[in-house]
Motif scaffolding. Structure first.
Motif, PDB file in Angstrom:
ATOM      1  N   LYS A 175      42.474  32.552  32.731  1.00  0.00           N
ATOM      2  CA  LYS A 175      42.130  32.506  34.147  1.00  0.00           C
ATOM      3  C   LYS A 175      43.289  31.973  34.985  1.00  0.00           C
ATOM      4  O   LYS A 175      43.584  32.506  36.065  1.00  0.00           O
ATOM      5  CB  LYS A 175      40.885  31.643  34.356  1.00  0.00           C
ATOM      6  N   GLU A 179      44.940  34.491  37.757  1.00  0.00           N
ATOM      7  CA  GLU A 179      44.740  34.148  39.163  1.00  0.00           C
ATOM      8  C   GLU A 179      46.037  33.706  39.838  1.00  0.00           C
ATOM      9  O   GLU A 179      46.174  33.827  41.058  1.00  0.00           O
ATOM     10  CB  GLU A 179      43.666  33.064  39.270  1.00  0.00           C
ATOM     11  N   ASP A 199      32.950  35.189  34.333  1.00  0.00           N
ATOM     12  CA  ASP A 199      34.246  35.143  35.009  1.00  0.00           C
ATOM     13  C   ASP A 199      34.451  36.307  35.958  1.00  0.00           C
ATOM     14  O   ASP A 199      35.577  36.768  36.164  1.00  0.00           O
ATOM     15  CB  ASP A 199      35.375  35.110  33.961  1.00  0.00           C
ATOM     16  N   PRO A 201      34.536  36.381  39.225  1.00  0.00           N
ATOM     17  CA  PRO A 201      35.530  36.135  40.284  1.00  0.00           C
ATOM     18  C   PRO A 201      36.966  36.415  39.840  1.00  0.00           C
ATOM     19  O   PRO A 201      37.771  36.945  40.622  1.00  0.00           O
ATOM     20  CB  PRO A 201      35.324  34.658  40.622  1.00  0.00           C
ATOM     21  N   THR A 202      37.300  36.078  38.595  1.00  0.00           N
ATOM     22  CA  THR A 202      38.647  36.356  38.090  1.00  0.00           C
ATOM     23  C   THR A 202      38.868  37.860  37.958  1.00  0.00           C
ATOM     24  O   THR A 202      39.931  38.376  38.312  1.00  0.00           O
ATOM     25  CB  THR A 202      38.863  35.662  36.732  1.00  0.00           C
ATOM     26  N   GLN A 204      37.450  40.081  39.758  1.00  0.00           N
ATOM     27  CA  GLN A 204      37.545  40.607  41.121  1.00  0.00           C
ATOM     28  C   GLN A 204      38.939  40.400  41.694  1.00  0.00           C
ATOM     29  O   GLN A 204      39.502  41.304  42.332  1.00  0.00           O
ATOM     30  CB  GLN A 204      36.497  39.932  42.010  1.00  0.00           C
ATOM     31  N   VAL A 205      39.492  39.219  41.477  1.00  0.00           N
ATOM     32  CA  VAL A 205      40.842  38.926  41.971  1.00  0.00           C
ATOM     33  C   VAL A 205      41.847  39.892  41.366  1.00  0.00           C
ATOM     34  O   VAL A 205      42.706  40.451  42.054  1.00  0.00           O
ATOM     35  CB  VAL A 205      41.225  37.458  41.648  1.00  0.00           C
TER      36      VAL A 205
END
Length: 374
Positions: A175, A179, A199, A201-202, A204-205
């Motif tokens: 992560k 990120e 995870d 959000p990771t 998505q980033v």
């Protein structure tokens, strides 16, 4: 552990790329030397876009030296191979000159690489990832042996705690690096080691950054599609409709059960773990049904006899549907099912509450939702 994370971050910070845009074709050069290359006549170069696409073949000289040159207009993933299992994956962009020194007996192991920033990221992070994965694999084997020998519960818990520590450290390592520098194709080699449920959000980033930079890349498109599908299945999302034939031949819809707490249970007659779980599912169904709980079974069988036979043999009394398309099941595709058993818990309002709950975790969640259940 923290020192390992810091070392990797520092290494990869030094390797951060400076930006990539579509451009006219430029050469990509790959050259190097392989030791122990006696008897190896040719080296092959493939472009990897789902399936390997052969590009070029070169001969090794008597000293094991070789050189490729191909024209390219954008960054891509390539495979350099002696044979299918004996291969080295690299990420190259127009203008790169990659040099390789390695051993023909196992071209990937111990290779010295220079000249491709994205490739260097992959092989800089790779050993640290392998460190954690090997430790986790060893602990899994020790745990299985300890269980077979009826080890003390405290000893088993210690092994579980150690495994969780390595798993969490690997997760943190990945992560942090993803990120910190998300617009890097190198992370496509590692992101699948994260659990997309935990995870997202990771994911998505990474998907957003790569889609902005490489919107036409085969792997980036797949990642974006996966993330978009996962977002549609996130907690709080309306559960997509399923409308499929029952064993009797009539059509049943998931929406028919709206107003109940519903567990979609993806399973199959050929699935050993699914069949092993069915007695527990029967018990849970009996306990919670009168409080507004239903199960909607979706089979990934191919043969009707296997499906209906398993329903009868396991005494499954809840709704069952299947299109008998195996892994090509439309419902499985919609719900991003890649392994079974797989469950999706839906609230009375039709929104997703949780995914992949089984056994004690499922029962605990149902107790939370139905505190009056006896």
């Amino acid at each position: 552990m923290h020192r390992i994370l810091l070392i990797v971050i520092l290494v990869l910070t030094a390797l951060s790329s400076t930006g990539q845009s579509e451009q006219s074709k430029q050469p990509i050069r790959i050259m190097g030397q392989l030791s122990n290359a006696e008897g190896v006549r040719f080296l092959y170069l493939d472009r990897v876009r789902g399936n390997a696409e052969p590009i070029d073949t070169v001969s090794l000289d008597t000293e094991g030296r070789f050189a490729f040159e191909v024209m390219a207009s954008t960054i891509d993933v390539y495979r350099i191979r002696i044979s299918d299992p004996n291969a080295l994956m690299v990420i190259l962009e127009p203008g790169d000159t990659l040099t390789i020194e390695s051993n023909a007996l196992f071209i990937r192991q111990g290779a010295t690489l220079n000249g491709s920033l994205e490739t260097l990221k992959v092989y800089s992070l790779g050993p640290y990832v392998s460190h954690f994965e090997m430790a986790m694999d060893s602990l899994t084997k020790i745990y299985q042996l300890a269980t077979a020998r009826s080890a003390e519960p405290s000893d088993l818990q210690l092994l579980q705690d150690k495994y969780a520590s390595f798993r969490d450290s690997l997760r943190t390592l990945l992560k942090i690096n993803i990120e910190r520098d998300p617009a890097s194709l190198a992370w496509l080699f590692f992101v699948e080691k994260l659990d997309i449920d935990q995870d997202l959000p990771t994911y998505q980033v990474l998907a957003e950054a790569l889609n902005q930079r490489y919107p036409e890349n085969f792997y980036v498109k797949n990642l974006v599609n996966k993330v978009q599908a996962e977002m549609r299945l996130g907690v709080g999302s309306i559960a997509p409709e399923i409308r499929l034939p029952s064993p009797a031949g009539d059509t049943l819809a998931l929406s028919d059960l709206k107003g109940n707490v519903v567990l979609i249970d993806f399973w199959a007659g050929w699935c050993g773990p699914c069949r092993k779980e069915n007695p527990n599912m029967r018990r849970i169904y009996k306990r919670f049904r009168k409080h507004g709980f239903e199960i909607f079974g979706v089979s990934l069988d191919r043969a009707r006899e296997s499906w209906t036979g398993a329903i009868a043999a396991d005494s499954l009394s809840w709704a069952q549907v299947s299109d008998l398309k195996y892994w090509q099941s439309e419902a499985a595709k919609t719900y991003q099912v890649s392994s079974i058993p797989h469950t999706v818990l839906i609230g009375k309002d039709g929104r997703i509450i949780a995914r992949k709950l089984r056994g004690e975790a499922l029962e605990a969640k149902l107790e939370e939702l139905m505190p009056d259940a006896d």
